[in-house]
Write an enzyme that holds these catalytic residues in place. Structure first.
Site, PDB file in Angstrom:
ATOM      1  N   LYS A  82     -11.244  -3.178  18.649  1.00  9.91           N
ATOM      2  CA  LYS A  82      -9.887  -3.461  18.973  1.00  9.91           C
ATOM      3  C   LYS A  82      -9.705  -3.340  20.434  1.00  9.91           C
ATOM      4  CE  LYS A  82      -8.002  -3.177  14.352  1.00  9.91           C
ATOM      5  NZ  LYS A  82      -7.202  -3.686  13.682  1.00  9.91           N
ATOM      6  N   PHE A 128      -3.928   3.440  14.819  1.00  6.39           N
ATOM      7  CA  PHE A 128      -4.144   4.437  14.003  1.00  6.39           C
ATOM      8  C   PHE A 128      -5.242   3.892  12.931  1.00  6.39           C
ATOM      9  CE2 PHE A 128      -1.473   8.235  13.276  1.00  6.39           C
ATOM     10  CZ  PHE A 128      -0.765   8.147  14.426  1.00  6.39           C
ATOM     11  N   ASN A 134       0.518  -1.220   0.024  1.00  2.00           N
ATOM     12  CA  ASN A 134       0.050   0.023  -0.050  1.00  2.00           C
ATOM     13  C   ASN A 134       0.982   1.393   0.101  1.00  2.00           C
ATOM     14  OD1 ASN A 134       0.395   0.792   2.823  1.00  2.00           O
ATOM     15  ND2 ASN A 134      -0.268  -1.177   3.143  1.00  2.00           N
ATOM     16  N   LYS A 164     -13.723   1.103  15.097  1.00  2.00           N
ATOM     17  CA  LYS A 164     -12.423   0.432  15.234  1.00  2.00           C
ATOM     18  C   LYS A 164     -11.926   0.395  16.740  1.00  2.00           C
ATOM     19  CE  LYS A 164      -7.858   0.522  12.849  1.00  2.00           C
ATOM     20  NZ  LYS A 164      -7.099   0.626  11.820  1.00  2.00           N
ATOM     21  N   ASP A 195      -4.410  -9.483  13.492  1.00  2.00           N
ATOM     22  CA  ASP A 195      -4.536  -8.147  13.855  1.00  2.00           C
ATOM     23  C   ASP A 195      -3.545  -7.914  14.926  1.00  2.00           C
ATOM     24  OD1 ASP A 195      -5.583  -5.809  14.853  1.00  2.00           O
ATOM     25  OD2 ASP A 195      -7.657  -6.499  14.279  1.00  2.00           O
ATOM     26  N   ILE A 196      -2.705  -7.148  14.690  1.00  2.00           N
ATOM     27  CA  ILE A 196      -1.532  -6.958  15.553  1.00  2.00           C
ATOM     28  C   ILE A 196      -1.906  -5.921  16.617  1.00  2.00           C
ATOM     29  CG2 ILE A 196       0.918  -5.946  15.925  1.00  2.00           C
ATOM     30  CD1 ILE A 196       1.052  -6.489  12.715  1.00  2.00           C
TER      31      ILE A 196
END
Ligand SMILES: Cc1cc2nc3c(=O)[nH]c(=O)nc-3n(C[C@H](O)[C@H](O)[C@H](O)COP(=O)(O)O)c2cc1C
Length: 403
Positions: free
Chosen positions: A349, A331, A218, A345, A314-315
């Site tokens: 998370k 972020f 990306n 989000k 998903d770190i």
């Protein structure tokens, strides 16, 4: 009192049509409380006379490297020592090239080389001059050297063309300097706020191979993550930066671990997360990877490849779910519905702080604006160079963790 009050500023003016706007700029800077000394190149004097600036600033205008009015004839040293900032507006393509090359053959470039204060340049030139690879190379060099580039703007140009290259309006330059001076004051006040803490960050893109030579990545440049790593180090933390493939220099004093894929990034983070006090996930991590990348270069003759994807770890969520999780900052780069997606989000998370930005307004750019979401609500960090935004974000983190 504004943040430029009492600041001693050297205003460098170079030879471009926008030199006439430097007179308005000088006035606005003085109105904002700054003490302005003007240094002109010989090119600039073809467009505006020194008398204009002398009348506006009430100070002699300097243009000669060999000026005997300075006690020891070393005007370049004296002017740079007395300055809190140097601002060059307009900065011609030629001036930018001289600065990038480290030249010192006129008063302005010599004092820039001799300075130890921040340097800001506001480029102004025809769009083709701005877009030329040589100018772009020089600008990248300046940024890497720590110079802050303000603008340029896009729009109608003196030559009749339309495009990128117009000098930022004087009001916008003053506003940017005020923001930076504010943040510098805040940074000075917050120096050492993260002392003794260990900060772990991710930055840049990930790269997911399709075959041995192709992959999916990306447009993240890593600049925001690297600016945060530098700011955390500046604030006294021990900093580890797990970085995807980028072309940035490692900030001084920061430990850097290079990775390629999301899985490698996750492994590198999970090995270190238990020892971190703060984790900041800035990297643009691929959500999916190709299930079985080909072990050789795919040939066109085989027809379009059928790619099967599997989900990457998903770190951020994995770190946040650790029993003794560090303080986690996520972020979110969204292209629309920023507030709604960012809040969702943060909930999903389970992180205490989420910094949201619009992908199209941050990827690859040197400046950024953030909206922060935490338990207390929403906070904005105004658009500014990424190092300035990074300091403001860390200041917020320091407050949240009671520093
Ligand atoms: C009428 C005229 C307009 C110019 N405008 C620009 C300009 O807007 N931006 C620029 O980079 N150079 C411009 N130039 C070219 C510079 O003046 C030239 O490169 C000069 O060497 C710059 O020197 P300095 O940076 O020492 O002032 C212009 C030249 C002329 C003759």
């Amino acid at each position: 009192m504004g943040s430029l009050t009492g600041k001693r500023l050297v205003l460098g003016v170079t030879g471009g049509v926008a030199a006439y706007k430097a007179a308005v700029l000088a006035r606005l800077l003085i109105k904002a409380g700054a003490q302005v000394r003007v240094v002109m190149t010989s090119g600039a004097q073809r467009f505006v006379t020194p008398v204009t600036f002398q009348a506006l600033t009430g100070q002699p205008v300097h243009h000669d490297l060999w000026d005997e009015r300075f006690d020891d004839s070393m005007g370049h040293i004296e002017l740079s020592r007395q300055a809190d900032f140097v601002l060059i507006a307009p900065a011609s393509a030629d001036c930018i090239a001289r600065l990038a090359a480290g030249r010192a053959d006129d008063l302005l470039s010599a004092l820039c080389l001799a300075r130890d204060c921040p340097l800001f340049v506001a480029p102004a030139m025809n769009r083709q001059m701005w877009e030329h690879p040589a100018t772009q190379r020089n600008v990248v060099r300046l940024i890497a050297d720590g110079v802050q580039v303000l603008g340029p703007d896009a729009g109608e140009q003196a030559c009749g063309e339309v495009g990128q290259g117009r000098m930022l309006e004087p009001e916008a330059i003053v506003a940017a300097l005020e923001r930076i001076a504010d943040a510098a004051l805040a940074a000075a006040a917050s120096t050492g706020r993260l002392r003794g803490l260990s900060v772990l960050l991710t930055a840049g893109p990930t790269y997911e191979p399709i075959d041995t030579v192709r992959g999916i990545t990306n447009r993240s440049s890593g600049k925001m993550g690297y600016a945060l790593a530098a700011a955390a180090q500046e604030a006294g933390a021990k900093v580890t930066l797990v970085s995807g493939p980028v072309t940035l220099a490692t900030p001084a004093g920061v430990e850097r671990i290079d990775v390629l894929t999301a899985q490698e990034m996750c492994d590198a983070v999970m090995q270190r997360a238990h020892a971190a006090d703060i984790f900041i996930g800035v990297a643009a991590v691929a959500d999916y990877r190709v299930a079985t990348p080909a072990q050789h270069k795919l040939k066109k003759e085989g027809g379009p490849p059928q790619l099967t994807f599997v989900e990457n770890p998903d770190i951020l969520a994995t770190v946040a779910a650790l029993p003794q999780a560090p303080f986690c900052v996520g972020f979110a780069a969204e292209s629309e519905n920023l507030r709604e997606y960012a809040q969702a989000k943060r909930r999903r998370k389970k992180v205490p702080l989420l910094a949201a930005n619009l992908a199209q307004e941050t990827f690859g750019r040197d400046d950024n604006a953030l909206t922060l979401f935490d338990d207390a609500g929403e906070h904005s960090i105004a658009r500014a160079p990424k190092p300035v935004v990074a300091r403001a974000l860390l200041d917020h983190v320091a407050t949240l963790i009671g520093r």
